[in-house]
Enzyme design. Sequence first.
Site, PDB file in Angstrom:
ATOM      1  N   CYS A  30     -12.819  -9.238  19.692  1.00  0.00           N
ATOM      2  CA  CYS A  30     -12.060 -10.308  19.027  1.00  0.00           C
ATOM      3  C   CYS A  30     -12.475 -10.454  17.564  1.00  0.00           C
ATOM      4  O   CYS A  30     -11.715 -10.984  16.765  1.00  0.00           O
ATOM      5  CB  CYS A  30     -12.265 -11.615  19.768  1.00  0.00           C
ATOM      6  SG  CYS A  30     -13.998 -12.060  19.955  1.00  0.00           S
ATOM      7  N   HIS A  70     -10.077 -19.441  24.254  1.00  0.00           N
ATOM      8  CA  HIS A  70      -9.581 -18.958  22.968  1.00  0.00           C
ATOM      9  C   HIS A  70      -8.195 -18.348  23.243  1.00  0.00           C
ATOM     10  O   HIS A  70      -8.005 -17.123  23.191  1.00  0.00           O
ATOM     11  CB  HIS A  70     -10.546 -17.930  22.389  1.00  0.00           C
ATOM     12  CG  HIS A  70     -10.335 -17.662  20.918  1.00  0.00           C
ATOM     13  ND1 HIS A  70      -9.350 -18.278  20.170  1.00  0.00           N
ATOM     14  CD2 HIS A  70     -10.981 -16.815  20.061  1.00  0.00           C
ATOM     15  CE1 HIS A  70      -9.401 -17.834  18.931  1.00  0.00           C
ATOM     16  NE2 HIS A  70     -10.378 -16.954  18.838  1.00  0.00           N
ATOM     17  N   ARG A  84      -9.787 -26.112  16.069  1.00  0.00           N
ATOM     18  CA  ARG A  84     -10.929 -25.327  16.569  1.00  0.00           C
ATOM     19  C   ARG A  84     -12.116 -26.273  16.672  1.00  0.00           C
ATOM     20  O   ARG A  84     -12.534 -26.862  15.668  1.00  0.00           O
ATOM     21  CB  ARG A  84     -11.249 -24.172  15.622  1.00  0.00           C
ATOM     22  CG  ARG A  84     -12.616 -23.558  15.890  1.00  0.00           C
ATOM     23  CD  ARG A  84     -12.843 -22.273  15.161  1.00  0.00           C
ATOM     24  NE  ARG A  84     -12.024 -21.204  15.707  1.00  0.00           N
ATOM     25  CZ  ARG A  84     -12.214 -19.913  15.461  1.00  0.00           C
ATOM     26  NH1 ARG A  84     -13.206 -19.524  14.693  1.00  0.00           N
ATOM     27  NH2 ARG A  84     -11.420 -18.995  15.987  1.00  0.00           N
ATOM     28  N   GLN A  97      -6.293 -15.914  20.785  1.00  0.00           N
ATOM     29  CA  GLN A  97      -6.907 -14.587  20.758  1.00  0.00           C
ATOM     30  C   GLN A  97      -6.398 -13.745  21.930  1.00  0.00           C
ATOM     31  O   GLN A  97      -5.982 -12.598  21.749  1.00  0.00           O
ATOM     32  CB  GLN A  97      -8.434 -14.742  20.842  1.00  0.00           C
ATOM     33  CG  GLN A  97      -9.190 -13.435  20.822  1.00  0.00           C
ATOM     34  CD  GLN A  97      -9.113 -12.753  19.466  1.00  0.00           C
ATOM     35  OE1 GLN A  97      -9.377 -13.384  18.455  1.00  0.00           O
ATOM     36  NE2 GLN A  97      -8.762 -11.486  19.434  1.00  0.00           N
ATOM     37  N   ASP A 120     -17.573  -9.179  23.114  1.00  0.00           N
ATOM     38  CA  ASP A 120     -17.586 -10.340  22.211  1.00  0.00           C
ATOM     39  C   ASP A 120     -19.058 -10.684  21.948  1.00  0.00           C
ATOM     40  O   ASP A 120     -19.963 -10.160  22.602  1.00  0.00           O
ATOM     41  CB  ASP A 120     -16.837 -11.509  22.885  1.00  0.00           C
ATOM     42  CG  ASP A 120     -16.799 -12.773  22.045  1.00  0.00           C
ATOM     43  OD1 ASP A 120     -16.990 -12.690  20.814  1.00  0.00           O
ATOM     44  OD2 ASP A 120     -16.580 -13.867  22.614  1.00  0.00           O
ATOM     45  N   ARG A 179      -2.952 -10.966  15.402  1.00  0.00           N
ATOM     46  CA  ARG A 179      -3.116 -12.430  15.409  1.00  0.00           C
ATOM     47  C   ARG A 179      -2.009 -13.074  14.566  1.00  0.00           C
ATOM     48  O   ARG A 179      -1.424 -14.082  14.950  1.00  0.00           O
ATOM     49  CB  ARG A 179      -4.493 -12.838  14.830  1.00  0.00           C
ATOM     50  CG  ARG A 179      -5.710 -12.418  15.659  1.00  0.00           C
ATOM     51  CD  ARG A 179      -5.823 -13.177  16.962  1.00  0.00           C
ATOM     52  NE  ARG A 179      -5.824 -14.613  16.816  1.00  0.00           N
ATOM     53  CZ  ARG A 179      -6.886 -15.380  16.558  1.00  0.00           C
ATOM     54  NH1 ARG A 179      -8.069 -14.826  16.456  1.00  0.00           N
ATOM     55  NH2 ARG A 179      -6.784 -16.697  16.443  1.00  0.00           N
TER      56      ARG A 179
HETATM   57  N1   CP Z   1     -11.408 -13.881  16.485  1.00  0.00           N
HETATM   58  C1   CP Z   1     -11.423 -15.028  15.790  1.00  0.00           C
HETATM   59  O1   CP Z   1     -10.977 -16.092  16.274  1.00  0.00           O
HETATM   60  O2   CP Z   1     -11.933 -14.914  14.540  1.00  0.00           O
HETATM   61  P1   CP Z   1     -12.325 -16.096  13.568  1.00  0.00           P
HETATM   62  O3   CP Z   1     -13.499 -16.803  14.184  1.00  0.00           O
HETATM   63  O4   CP Z   1     -12.649 -15.436  12.272  1.00  0.00           O
HETATM   64  O5   CP Z   1     -11.149 -17.038  13.462  1.00  0.00           O
HETATM   65  N1  NVA Z   2     -17.225 -16.223  21.642  1.00  0.00           N
HETATM   66  C1  NVA Z   2     -17.103 -16.265  20.202  1.00  0.00           C
HETATM   67  C2  NVA Z   2     -15.721 -15.936  19.776  1.00  0.00           C
HETATM   68  C3  NVA Z   2     -15.489 -15.898  18.280  1.00  0.00           C
HETATM   69  C4  NVA Z   2     -14.065 -15.652  17.913  1.00  0.00           C
HETATM   70  C5  NVA Z   2     -17.505 -17.634  19.715  1.00  0.00           C
HETATM   71  O1  NVA Z   2     -17.133 -18.629  20.346  1.00  0.00           O
HETATM   72  O2  NVA Z   2     -18.216 -17.704  18.711  1.00  0.00           O
END
Ligand code: CP
Ligand code: NVA
Length: 305
Positions: A265, A135, A108, A138, A226, A293
């Site tokens: 999400c 993502h 990530r 997700q 989101d 997930r």
């Molecule tokens: N939706 C999601 O990816 O959550 P986290 O940021 O908690 O991993």
């Molecule tokens: N768009 C959000 C998604 C979190 C899972 C971010 O990037 O923070």
Amino acid sequence: MFKLRKKDFLQVSDLTADEVFHLFELAKDLKNRHNRGELRVPILKGKVLGMVFTKPSTRTRTSFEVAMLQLDGHALNLFAEGTQVSRGETMADTGRTLSRYLDGIMIRTFEQTETEKLAKYSDIPIINGLTDLHHPCQALADFYTIWEKRGSFKDVRLAYFGDGNNVCHSLMQAADLLGAEMLVVTPKGYQPRKEVLAKLKNGHKKITITNNPKISLANVDFIYTDAWVSMGQEGIKKQKKIFRPYQVNGDLLKNAASKALVMHCLPAHRGEEITDEVIDGPNSIVWDQAENRLHLQKALLAALL
Ligand code: CP
Ligand code: NVA
């Protein structure tokens, strides 16, 4: 065990529709076994997944770690600040080294190009656990959740409200691949990126993009939102008032069919992109998404590692 065509999973478009359905069938089987109390399925005995994070995570981190544990493998948390990445070791050199120890890496981070570099210089599968652009894990779990509720994607219409960034991009790729219709409703200046739109396999025939938050939702089955401010954007002066008309709240739901289900999400910013009454209301399926997930992560890991 079926294997995916590509070594890495960096965006939804790395998969074919057939591969997605294979993953869904496998996830369904693993979920059923889990729910029957069969917690350990030793598909990945002895395999080790490295997890590199340069942004926070609750669901992604936990679901990948639990998935590896329940498949009889192991996951290592490699927080970037605790590794030489924080002192400038390149992704290429990190990938070359970690490939000698690990069986796969989930990363990530900010730039999509960092995941591509890691994939290029690693001999092992690389999984994108979120970047600023995509993502994909997700979106897989989300479309699996829709598939669970509806059985197919025929005549499925999903409306996304908010920032047209990472989650929205991956949902668009999934809708495009699986044949669902998608309505993307964003403020001006927050539309999905042109390079993502340009690469949609079916020429985004079924995807409509608009800035009009009052657009009719009469035929919409799923409403998704989101964060208005994504991770890493906290310092950027985003005008939250620009997003206010795009909030998923009781008034917006009144415009939709009464059976329309609400998705997020997570994490949710209650009172911003979604209100308490909606996320805690009878139409919300956000906890099912979060649960799925885990099962999708297992299927993906089994197919890649
Ligand atoms: N939706 C999601 O990816 O959550 P986290 O940021 O908690 O991993
Ligand atoms: N768009 C959000 C998604 C979190 C899972 C971010 O990037 O923070």
